[in-house]
Design a protein around this motif. Structure first.
Motif, PDB file in Angstrom:
ATOM      1  N   GLU A   6      13.319 -72.372   7.736  1.00 48.78           N
ATOM      2  CA  GLU A   6      13.417 -72.530   6.157  1.00 48.78           C
ATOM      3  C   GLU A   6      14.164 -73.723   5.732  1.00 48.78           C
ATOM      4  N   ILE A   7      13.823 -74.299   4.654  1.00 52.74           N
ATOM      5  CA  ILE A   7      14.529 -75.566   4.009  1.00 52.74           C
ATOM      6  C   ILE A   7      14.662 -75.301   2.437  1.00 52.74           C
ATOM      7  N   GLY A   8      15.413 -76.003   1.908  1.00 54.19           N
ATOM      8  CA  GLY A   8      15.610 -76.250   0.386  1.00 54.19           C
ATOM      9  C   GLY A   8      16.683 -74.989  -0.011  1.00 54.19           C
ATOM     10  N   ALA A   9      16.429 -74.447  -1.115  1.00 51.71           N
ATOM     11  CA  ALA A   9      17.072 -73.509  -1.777  1.00 51.71           C
ATOM     12  C   ALA A   9      16.696 -72.202  -1.815  1.00 51.71           C
ATOM     13  N   GLN A  10      16.942 -71.296  -0.864  1.00 50.52           N
ATOM     14  CA  GLN A  10      16.432 -69.875  -0.710  1.00 50.52           C
ATOM     15  C   GLN A  10      17.594 -69.038  -1.325  1.00 50.52           C
ATOM     16  N   TYR A  11      16.955 -68.645  -2.643  1.00 50.58           N
ATOM     17  CA  TYR A  11      17.717 -67.492  -3.345  1.00 50.58           C
ATOM     18  C   TYR A  11      17.413 -66.292  -3.208  1.00 50.58           C
ATOM     19  N   ASN A  12      18.475 -65.497  -2.847  1.00 50.82           N
ATOM     20  CA  ASN A  12      18.367 -64.057  -2.877  1.00 50.82           C
ATOM     21  C   ASN A  12      19.340 -63.334  -3.760  1.00 50.82           C
ATOM     22  N   GLY A  16      23.014 -64.623  -3.030  1.00 43.83           N
ATOM     23  CA  GLY A  16      23.150 -65.882  -3.263  1.00 43.83           C
ATOM     24  C   GLY A  16      22.199 -66.872  -2.742  1.00 43.83           C
ATOM     25  N   THR A  17      22.615 -68.225  -2.737  1.00 44.05           N
ATOM     26  CA  THR A  17      21.158 -69.131  -2.514  1.00 44.05           C
ATOM     27  C   THR A  17      21.881 -69.713  -0.926  1.00 44.05           C
ATOM     28  N   VAL A  18      21.024 -69.822   0.012  1.00 42.56           N
ATOM     29  CA  VAL A  18      21.250 -70.539   1.371  1.00 42.56           C
ATOM     30  C   VAL A  18      20.513 -71.836   1.023  1.00 42.56           C
ATOM     31  N   PHE A  19      21.405 -73.005   1.181  1.00 42.23           N
ATOM     32  CA  PHE A  19      20.837 -74.254   1.137  1.00 42.23           C
ATOM     33  C   PHE A  19      20.887 -74.735   2.596  1.00 42.23           C
ATOM     34  N   ALA A  47      21.111 -77.214  14.884  1.00 44.35           N
ATOM     35  CA  ALA A  47      20.268 -77.741  16.060  1.00 44.35           C
ATOM     36  C   ALA A  47      19.255 -78.634  15.313  1.00 44.35           C
ATOM     37  N   PHE A  48      18.998 -79.659  16.021  1.00 45.90           N
ATOM     38  CA  PHE A  48      17.925 -80.467  15.575  1.00 45.90           C
ATOM     39  C   PHE A  48      18.051 -81.393  14.034  1.00 45.90           C
ATOM     40  N   GLY A  49      19.304 -81.390  13.660  1.00 44.05           N
ATOM     41  CA  GLY A  49      19.660 -82.164  12.658  1.00 44.05           C
ATOM     42  C   GLY A  49      19.639 -81.422  11.280  1.00 44.05           C
ATOM     43  N   TYR A  50      19.686 -80.060  11.283  1.00 45.78           N
ATOM     44  CA  TYR A  50      19.486 -79.158  10.161  1.00 45.78           C
ATOM     45  C   TYR A  50      20.906 -79.027   9.851  1.00 45.78           C
ATOM     46  N   TRP A  51      21.253 -78.959   8.293  1.00 47.34           N
ATOM     47  CA  TRP A  51      22.547 -78.417   7.898  1.00 47.34           C
ATOM     48  C   TRP A  51      22.351 -77.480   6.741  1.00 47.34           C
ATOM     49  N   THR A  52      23.304 -76.333   6.788  1.00 45.32           N
ATOM     50  CA  THR A  52      23.038 -75.270   5.980  1.00 45.32           C
ATOM     51  C   THR A  52      24.218 -74.408   5.497  1.00 45.32           C
ATOM     52  N   ALA A  53      24.284 -74.035   4.448  1.00 44.24           N
ATOM     53  CA  ALA A  53      25.240 -73.224   3.915  1.00 44.24           C
ATOM     54  C   ALA A  53      25.045 -72.399   2.934  1.00 44.24           C
ATOM     55  N   LEU A  54      25.932 -71.114   2.646  1.00 41.95           N
ATOM     56  CA  LEU A  54      25.437 -70.171   1.571  1.00 41.95           C
ATOM     57  C   LEU A  54      26.306 -70.423   0.469  1.00 41.95           C
ATOM     58  N   ALA A  55      25.819 -70.376  -0.588  1.00 41.05           N
ATOM     59  CA  ALA A  55      26.673 -70.397  -1.930  1.00 41.05           C
ATOM     60  C   ALA A  55      26.359 -69.229  -2.804  1.00 41.05           C
ATOM     61  N   GLU A  56      27.407 -68.345  -2.874  1.00 37.41           N
ATOM     62  CA  GLU A  56      27.190 -66.933  -3.399  1.00 37.41           C
ATOM     63  C   GLU A  56      26.761 -67.282  -4.952  1.00 37.41           C
ATOM     64  N   SER A  57      27.532 -68.398  -5.652  1.00 34.21           N
ATOM     65  CA  SER A  57      27.631 -68.446  -6.791  1.00 34.21           C
ATOM     66  C   SER A  57      26.150 -69.020  -7.418  1.00 34.21           C
ATOM     67  N   ALA A  58      25.271 -69.715  -6.691  1.00 29.49           N
ATOM     68  CA  ALA A  58      24.199 -70.401  -7.034  1.00 29.49           C
ATOM     69  C   ALA A  58      23.102 -69.330  -7.357  1.00 29.49           C
ATOM     70  N   LYS A  59      22.643 -69.383  -8.289  1.00 30.49           N
ATOM     71  CA  LYS A  59      21.543 -68.721  -8.821  1.00 30.49           C
ATOM     72  C   LYS A  59      20.383 -69.189  -9.664  1.00 30.49           C
ATOM     73  N   GLN A  60      19.556 -68.664  -9.943  1.00 24.24           N
ATOM     74  CA  GLN A  60      18.328 -69.154 -10.807  1.00 24.24           C
ATOM     75  C   GLN A  60      18.636 -70.143 -11.693  1.00 24.24           C
TER      76      GLN A  60
END
Length: 614
Positions: A6-12, A16-19, A47-60
């Motif tokens: 998965e890539i981009g901004a995945q909102y739940n 919140g949103t996983v970037f 791995a393989f050059g991906y970067w990720t983080a969860l932002a609980e405050s990020a919404k629609q």
């Protein structure tokens, strides 16, 4: 088949949103949230050059950018919304909140597709998804079963054909953005209309294209008309392939798109053991199994290569269908007499017979235009695997003055062309406005902000026309006037002749849908013949009874002919005659029933449809 990431901004809504972003050469990556409260979150390298983080405050609708090594601040390459254009912040999209009403929709069988290609900006005065939604009843009334939407991936400015998109996941903001596109698709499915979306996986536009700041999305291995090729087989190619696999799956899963038209796949360069297109089809098939409904991939290609649509077991890529340029070129050259550019070598009676039976003219023959042997055989392919037309955005818009056939041939010949497309055994496609003889041109238009780029586009258009014998000055692509001229007039409501042409198209479509011989056309069970001097095409559909016999006089002179292909049938009933006054013709004196071998007088530029009566 590769494992997808998965890539981009995945909102739940619960978390919140996983970037996630791919930036293999970066030392540090942060996501900057711009509202309601400015916040910066450092992403963790995986791995393989991906970067990720969860932002609980990020919404629609939360606006965000990525900061690379504390220096370059850029929108998300996989952004699903660019509310303020290609150079500004991305926005989070919530795919969980839309109230879909198409839960019972399971798509249409491919052989039932009657496609209507449209450009969102030029189809209505509003130039929006909402504007298209308001016109769906008209398209339903016409009888089309699928609309094909030219690319909607975010491009610079507010007007563009869409092939200069730079955010493949983001829905163009000036059209209405993600929510309005979903409303349009949901409304289409309520009307029983499938949706084909045009997507571009062979290049990205120049303005707002920041992919190189993130990683090696491009390779120097191949040259394309747009510069370096997208990296589908060089170092780090896995992540680039993943990017476009995820894009296709997003359109099917999150937007309920029925089919993707893959732009110019001959410019997707890949020497991998498993071609990008083959693996894309595998991922789409897996999603089909998960979702319980079909998803279709249709290729645009100028290679005349059935490897695209052949089964994987036979060495193919397994796509569902592809366009046939040869079909268009034969028809166009025959009725206009044009013989320059890529029309060189097209327009003979023998070729018209061949495309009706085989979809391609050049299937291993020498092409004068290309100066080489070209194409391969379609003998073992089904008719439903080929999309044909007499007009489309390319063939109209890439003329110097954007003339439609309504400007190049007379009214009676427009009806003949309609019949040749709709009564072919293949999937017919109409280009918006064709059905009533739209008089406005369809021109090439852009709205870039870079002066050097604007001038380069102008220069490129002039050079593109150098191989054609067209006279005049190419309209300025950057001018808003060029765009405004390309909008449909919809004048058929006040023009009697245009209204009759539209009714003629409507009747042809009704006949295609209702005739057993055309319900599931088989190109191996049709017969066709045509004399070079006579210029009357005989076309017999014998897939099922009652058989249909079609005669097309592609000549400016009347012709006397008789039924010569189906001698075992004695009597035929007249179903449709384009010369009838109902369709704007001068009138028909043909009897209601015609016997085989009986002479028939066909007016100039006319078509006659007969149904087996015994």
């Amino acid at each position: 088949m590769s494992i997808l990431r998965e890539i981009g901004a995945q909102y739940n809504p619960e978390n919140g949103t996983v970037f996630t972003v791919w930036a293999p050469e970066a030392r540090k990556v942060e996501v900057k949230l711009h509202h309601p409260k400015p916040e910066s979150i450092e992403l963790q390298r995986e791995a393989f050059g991906y970067w990720t983080a969860l932002a609980e405050s990020a919404k629609q609708d939360t606006r965000y950018t990525f900061l690379l090594d504390g220096e370059k601040e850029r929108p998300d390459p996989a952004s699903q919304s660019q509310p303020e254009g290609v150079h500004n912040a991305s926005a989070v999209v919530d795919h969980t909140s839309f109230n879909w009403t198409d839960k019972k929709w399971r798509g249409l069988p491919l052989e039932q597709y009657i496609i209507y290609e449209l450009h969102v900006g030029a189809f209505t005065e509003e130039g929006t998804f909402a504007g298209v939604t308001e016109k769906l009843a008209e398209l339903k009334n016409l009888g089309v079963t699928a609309i094909e939407i030219m690319p909607v991936a975010q491009f610079p400015g507010e007007r563009n054909w869409g092939y200069d998109g730079v955010y493949p996941f983001a829905v163009q903001n000036s059209y209405g953005g993600p929510e309005e596109l979903k409303k349009l698709i949901d409304s289409c499915h309520q009307q029983g209309i499938a949706v084909v979306l045009d997507v571009v996986y062979n290049h990205l536009g120049p303005e707002g294209n920041y992919l190189r700041d993130f990683g090696p999305y491009f390779t120097h291995k191949y040259n394309t008309p747009w510069g370096d090729a997208l990296n589908f087989d060089d170092n780090h190619a896995d992540a680039v392939r993943n990017f476009f696999f995820q894009n296709a799956l997003m359109w099917f899963r999150d937007y309920h798109i029925d089919a993707l038209r893959l732009d110019a796949v001959h410019a997707i360069f890949d020497m991998s053991a498993k071609h990008f297109l083959q693996e894309l089809q595998e991922h789409v098939k897996q999603l089909e199994e998960q979702e319980g409904r079909p998803f279709i991939l249709i290729a645009e290609s100028d290679l005349n290569d059935v490897r695209l649509i052949n089964p994987v077991d036979d060495g193919g890529y397994g796509l569902e269908a592809q366009w046939s340029d040869d079909f268009h070129h034969v028809l166009h050259a025959m009725v206009t007499g044009e013989q320059s550019g890529y029309y060189v070598g097209f327009g003979t009676a023998e070729q018209l017979v061949k495309v009706m039976k085989r979809a391609f003219v050049y299937d291993g023959l020498y092409s004068e235009h290309r100066n080489r042997t070209f194409g391969n055989s379609t003998e073992h392919n089904l008719a439903k695997q080929f999309v044909v037309c007499s007009q489309n955005h390319d063939q109209v818009g890439n003329r110097m003055l954007g003339e439609r056939l309504s400007q190049l041939v007379d009214f009676e010949m427009l009806k003949v062309l309609a019949g040749l497309v709709i009564f072919s055994p293949y999937l017919p496609m109409l280009f918006m406005g064709e059905e009533y003889g739209e008089q406005n041109p369809f021109l090439y238009f852009v709205s870039h902000s870079d002066k050097d780029l604007i001038e380069a586009v102008r220069k490129g258009r002039r050079e593109e026309f150098s191989s054609f014998a067209w006279q005049g000055e190419a309209p300025d692509p950057q001018s808003e006037e060029t765009f405004q001229k390309s909008k449909l007039k919809r004048s058929y409501t006040s023009d009697e002749q245009q209204l009759k042409l539209r009714e003629f198209y409507k009747r042809l479509i009704q006949l295609r849908k209702s005739s057993p011989a055309l319900a599931t056309p088989d190109k191996n069970l049709i017969e066709a013949s045509m004399e070079e001097q006579e210029k009357v095409l005989h076309l017999l559909h014998a897939t099922k009874q009652p058989h249909l016999y079609c005669l097309f006089n592609i000549n400016k002179q009347p012709a006397t002919v008789n039924i010569s292909l189906a001698t075992e049938v004695k009597n035929w009933q007249v179903v449709l005659h384009s010369a009838a006054t109902d369709w704007g013709g001068l009138g028909s004196d043909l009897p209601q029933e015609i016997k085989t071998k009986e002479d028939i007088r066909l007016p100039a530029a006319s078509m006659l449809v007969l149904k087996q009566a015994d």
